[in-house]
Motif scaffolding. Structure first.
Motif, PDB file in Angstrom:
ATOM      1  N   VAL A   1      28.000  45.267  45.914  1.00 59.82           N
ATOM      2  CA  VAL A   1      28.941  45.531  44.825  1.00 59.82           C
ATOM      3  C   VAL A   1      30.354  45.690  45.373  1.00 59.82           C
ATOM      4  CG1 VAL A   1      29.547  47.112  42.957  1.00 59.82           C
ATOM      5  CG2 VAL A   1      27.153  46.565  43.405  1.00 59.82           C
ATOM      6  N   TYR A   2      30.494  46.387  46.486  1.00 54.43           N
ATOM      7  CA  TYR A   2      31.814  46.577  47.090  1.00 54.43           C
ATOM      8  C   TYR A   2      32.440  45.233  47.452  1.00 54.43           C
ATOM      9  CZ  TYR A   2      35.492  48.132  50.215  1.00 54.43           C
ATOM     10  OH  TYR A   2      36.702  48.333  50.808  1.00 54.43           O
ATOM     11  N   CYS A   3      31.655  44.356  48.107  1.00 53.50           N
ATOM     12  CA  CYS A   3      32.179  43.045  48.488  1.00 53.50           C
ATOM     13  C   CYS A   3      32.563  42.227  47.257  1.00 53.50           C
ATOM     14  CB  CYS A   3      31.136  42.287  49.309  1.00 53.50           C
ATOM     15  SG  CYS A   3      30.964  42.893  50.996  1.00 53.50           S
ATOM     16  N   ALA A   4      31.729  42.306  46.215  1.00 55.34           N
ATOM     17  CA  ALA A   4      32.031  41.564  44.989  1.00 55.34           C
ATOM     18  C   ALA A   4      33.340  42.043  44.373  1.00 55.34           C
ATOM     19  CB  ALA A   4      30.885  41.719  43.993  1.00 55.34           C
ATOM     20  N   SER A   5      33.538  43.353  44.374  1.00 57.36           N
ATOM     21  CA  SER A   5      34.764  43.892  43.781  1.00 57.36           C
ATOM     22  C   SER A   5      35.992  43.485  44.585  1.00 57.36           C
ATOM     23  CB  SER A   5      34.679  45.424  43.672  1.00 57.36           C
ATOM     24  OG  SER A   5      34.703  46.044  44.942  1.00 57.36           O
ATOM     25  N   ARG A   6      35.867  43.446  45.902  1.00 55.95           N
ATOM     26  CA  ARG A   6      36.999  43.046  46.735  1.00 55.95           C
ATOM     27  C   ARG A   6      37.263  41.548  46.625  1.00 55.95           C
ATOM     28  NH1 ARG A   6      39.764  47.272  46.404  1.00 55.95           N
ATOM     29  NH2 ARG A   6      39.363  48.930  47.909  1.00 55.95           N
ATOM     30  N   ARG A   7      36.217  40.760  46.429  1.00 56.87           N
ATOM     31  CA  ARG A   7      36.420  39.332  46.219  1.00 56.87           C
ATOM     32  C   ARG A   7      37.141  39.079  44.899  1.00 56.87           C
ATOM     33  NH1 ARG A   7      31.909  35.303  48.320  1.00 56.87           N
ATOM     34  NH2 ARG A   7      32.380  36.676  50.078  1.00 56.87           N
ATOM     35  N   PHE A   8      36.819  39.880  43.899  1.00 55.22           N
ATOM     36  CA  PHE A   8      37.517  39.785  42.618  1.00 55.22           C
ATOM     37  C   PHE A   8      39.005  40.065  42.814  1.00 55.22           C
ATOM     38  CE2 PHE A   8      39.470  41.555  38.898  1.00 55.22           C
ATOM     39  CZ  PHE A   8      38.999  40.776  37.853  1.00 55.22           C
ATOM     40  N   LEU A   9      39.317  41.133  43.547  1.00 50.93           N
ATOM     41  CA  LEU A   9      40.718  41.481  43.766  1.00 50.93           C
ATOM     42  C   LEU A   9      41.446  40.374  44.503  1.00 50.93           C
ATOM     43  CD1 LEU A   9      42.735  43.869  43.351  1.00 50.93           C
ATOM     44  CD2 LEU A   9      42.221  44.539  45.714  1.00 50.93           C
ATOM     45  N   ASP A  10      40.759  39.729  45.426  1.00 51.78           N
ATOM     46  CA  ASP A  10      41.348  38.629  46.183  1.00 51.78           C
ATOM     47  C   ASP A  10      41.746  37.489  45.244  1.00 51.78           C
ATOM     48  OD1 ASP A  10      42.123  36.858  48.158  1.00 51.78           O
ATOM     49  OD2 ASP A  10      40.087  36.308  48.716  1.00 51.78           O
ATOM     50  N   GLY A  11      40.809  37.049  44.399  1.00 49.52           N
ATOM     51  CA  GLY A  11      41.091  35.962  43.475  1.00 49.52           C
ATOM     52  C   GLY A  11      42.165  36.323  42.465  1.00 49.52           C
ATOM     53  N   PHE A  12      42.117  37.564  41.990  1.00 50.24           N
ATOM     54  CA  PHE A  12      43.109  38.021  41.018  1.00 50.24           C
ATOM     55  C   PHE A  12      44.508  38.026  41.628  1.00 50.24           C
ATOM     56  CE2 PHE A  12      45.459  41.830  39.452  1.00 50.24           C
ATOM     57  CZ  PHE A  12      45.809  41.319  38.194  1.00 50.24           C
ATOM     58  N   THR A  13      44.627  38.570  42.834  1.00 52.49           N
ATOM     59  CA  THR A  13      45.939  38.686  43.468  1.00 52.49           C
ATOM     60  C   THR A  13      46.542  37.318  43.768  1.00 52.49           C
ATOM     61  OG1 THR A  13      45.224  40.765  44.489  1.00 52.49           O
ATOM     62  CG2 THR A  13      47.201  39.739  45.383  1.00 52.49           C
ATOM     63  N   GLU A  14      45.736  36.406  44.327  1.00 52.34           N
ATOM     64  CA  GLU A  14      46.244  35.077  44.654  1.00 52.34           C
ATOM     65  C   GLU A  14      46.706  34.336  43.394  1.00 52.34           C
ATOM     66  OE1 GLU A  14      46.897  33.698  47.431  1.00 52.34           O
ATOM     67  OE2 GLU A  14      45.646  34.533  49.011  1.00 52.34           O
ATOM     68  N   SER A  15      45.919  34.435  42.326  1.00 47.77           N
ATOM     69  CA  SER A  15      46.268  33.742  41.090  1.00 47.77           C
ATOM     70  C   SER A  15      47.488  34.363  40.430  1.00 47.77           C
ATOM     71  CB  SER A  15      45.079  33.757  40.127  1.00 47.77           C
ATOM     72  OG  SER A  15      43.957  33.126  40.704  1.00 47.77           O
ATOM     73  N   LEU A  16      47.538  35.705  40.428  1.00 47.77           N
ATOM     74  CA  LEU A  16      48.675  36.397  39.835  1.00 47.77           C
ATOM     75  C   LEU A  16      49.955  36.052  40.579  1.00 47.77           C
ATOM     76  CD1 LEU A  16      49.646  38.529  37.747  1.00 47.77           C
ATOM     77  CD2 LEU A  16      49.303  40.253  39.542  1.00 47.77           C
ATOM     78  N   ARG A  17      49.871  35.970  41.883  1.00 47.25           N
ATOM     79  CA  ARG A  17      51.054  35.634  42.682  1.00 47.25           C
ATOM     80  C   ARG A  17      51.621  34.276  42.260  1.00 47.25           C
ATOM     81  NH1 ARG A  17      52.122  32.646  47.168  1.00 47.25           N
ATOM     82  NH2 ARG A  17      53.944  33.309  48.387  1.00 47.25           N
ATOM     83  N   LEU A  18      50.750  33.301  42.059  1.00 47.77           N
ATOM     84  CA  LEU A  18      51.216  31.976  41.647  1.00 47.77           C
ATOM     85  C   LEU A  18      51.857  32.036  40.265  1.00 47.77           C
ATOM     86  CD1 LEU A  18      48.198  29.795  42.878  1.00 47.77           C
ATOM     87  CD2 LEU A  18      50.462  30.012  43.935  1.00 47.77           C
ATOM     88  N   GLU A  19      51.277  32.806  39.367  1.00 47.15           N
ATOM     89  CA  GLU A  19      51.843  32.940  38.026  1.00 47.15           C
ATOM     90  C   GLU A  19      53.248  33.536  38.053  1.00 47.15           C
ATOM     91  OE1 GLU A  19      49.460  35.034  35.218  1.00 47.15           O
ATOM     92  OE2 GLU A  19      47.661  33.845  35.589  1.00 47.15           O
ATOM     93  N   LEU A  20      53.477  34.453  39.000  1.00 48.34           N
ATOM     94  CA  LEU A  20      54.721  35.212  39.004  1.00 48.34           C
ATOM     95  C   LEU A  20      55.805  34.628  39.906  1.00 48.34           C
ATOM     96  CD1 LEU A  20      53.235  38.826  38.981  1.00 48.34           C
ATOM     97  CD2 LEU A  20      54.290  37.601  37.080  1.00 48.34           C
TER      98      LEU A  20
END
Length: 293
Positions: free
Chosen positions: A157-176
């Motif tokens: 679960v911990y790894c899954a949550s950190r993988r989510f944060l990784d994808g979210f951050t990379e995508s958000l960065r491109l949006e911004l």
């Protein structure tokens, strides 16, 4: 474009210990106001007194908040709005982990981890980033972990949550890009910080050797430096950076094989002693496992 740290208002979750606390200490002479957020009000007040002793002109706002409770996060944001606190930089540093076979984990603990590691940073970012975009200046620094790109038996679960944060951050960065809002992710491995006594990891995972670990202060320093350069992602620590590069070229089947060794030992109740690389060894199993939120 640099994040508006200097003379700005910086909100830091998980500020009462570890990397979050060190970020607060290192920004004490730069920010105009620090908003310190964590579950332990007593530790936050101790840190506030320390920061005031260092810099009497620094504004420090203490906000006790259990990030596992969305209503607490809403109350935190409402409090900032009522007091006209405009956040320039958001540091999502709080994290929660555990070490157990998935079928033995309680659902309440799983739900708690997901709320702290996923829901809280999403909610805080959603409520704050729109104002940064409107002002055409801001910054978001997300503190994740090496587990975001790894397999770690006992920490599914911990790894899954950190993988989510990784994808979210990379995508958000491109949006911004082009909005004036800087987005960076920190992915540390073995950091000397407070390990959750309830995680069970201390009895099942041998601590990493000194050459693999870095201090929370160094992790914070490298994170801030990369953030100011607008780097998309930073892996604090020279050893960790090199091992991350090695990990990126390893075939997936090799990572599965390495993880299988740890999984078998865990299933048999044996300590996981042999590190294959920071993501499957000591660094991953201990990184970010903290109750501070």
């Amino acid at each position: 474009m640099r994040p508006p740290i200097d003379s700005g208002t910086v909100l830091i979750t998980g500020a009462s210990s570890g990397v979050g606390r060190e970020i607060a200490r290192q920004l004490a002479f730069r920010a105009r106001t620090l908003v310190l957020v964590a579950r332990s009000e007593e530790r936050l007040e101790t840190l506030r007194d320390e920061l005031h002793a260092r810099n009497p002109t620094l504004g420090v706002v203490v906000e006790q908040c259990d990030l596992a409770q969305p209503e607490d996060v809403d109350a935190l944001l409402d409090s900032l709005r009522r007091n006209l606190v405009h956040v320039d930089v958001l540091v999502n540093s709080a994290g929660l982990g555990d070490y157990s076979l998935y079928e033995r984990e309680s659902w309440s603990r799983i739900h708690q981890m997901m709320r702290v590691n996923v829901t809280a940073p999403l909610l805080l970012t959603h409520r704050l980033v729109r104002h940064m975009v409107a002002r055409k200046r801001g910054g978001i620094l997300n503190v994740g972990a090496a587990g975001g790109n790894s397999f770690a038996p006992g920490m599914a679960v911990y790894c899954a949550s950190r993988r989510f944060l990784d994808g979210f951050t990379e995508s958000l960065r491109l949006e911004l890009l082009g909005t004036g809002v800087v987005v960076t992710q920190v992915s540390p491995a073995a950091v000397d910080t407070r390990v959750d006594e309830q995680s069970g990891a201390e009895d099942q995972v041998a601590p990493p050797p000194a050459w693999m670990r870095i201090s929370a202060a160094r992790c914070a320093s490298e994170a801030i430096a990369a953030f100011e350069r607008g780097v998309p992602r930073v892996h604090p620590g020279l050893t960790h950076r090199w091992m991350t590069r090695l990990n990126s070229i390893l075939p997936r089947r090799a990572k599965r094989a390495a993880g299988l060794v740890a999984a078998r030992r865990l299933r048999q109740g044996e300590p996981v002693l042999e590190p294959v690389h920071p993501h499957l060894g000591w660094g991953l199993l201990l990184a970010g496992v903290s109750e501070e939120r």
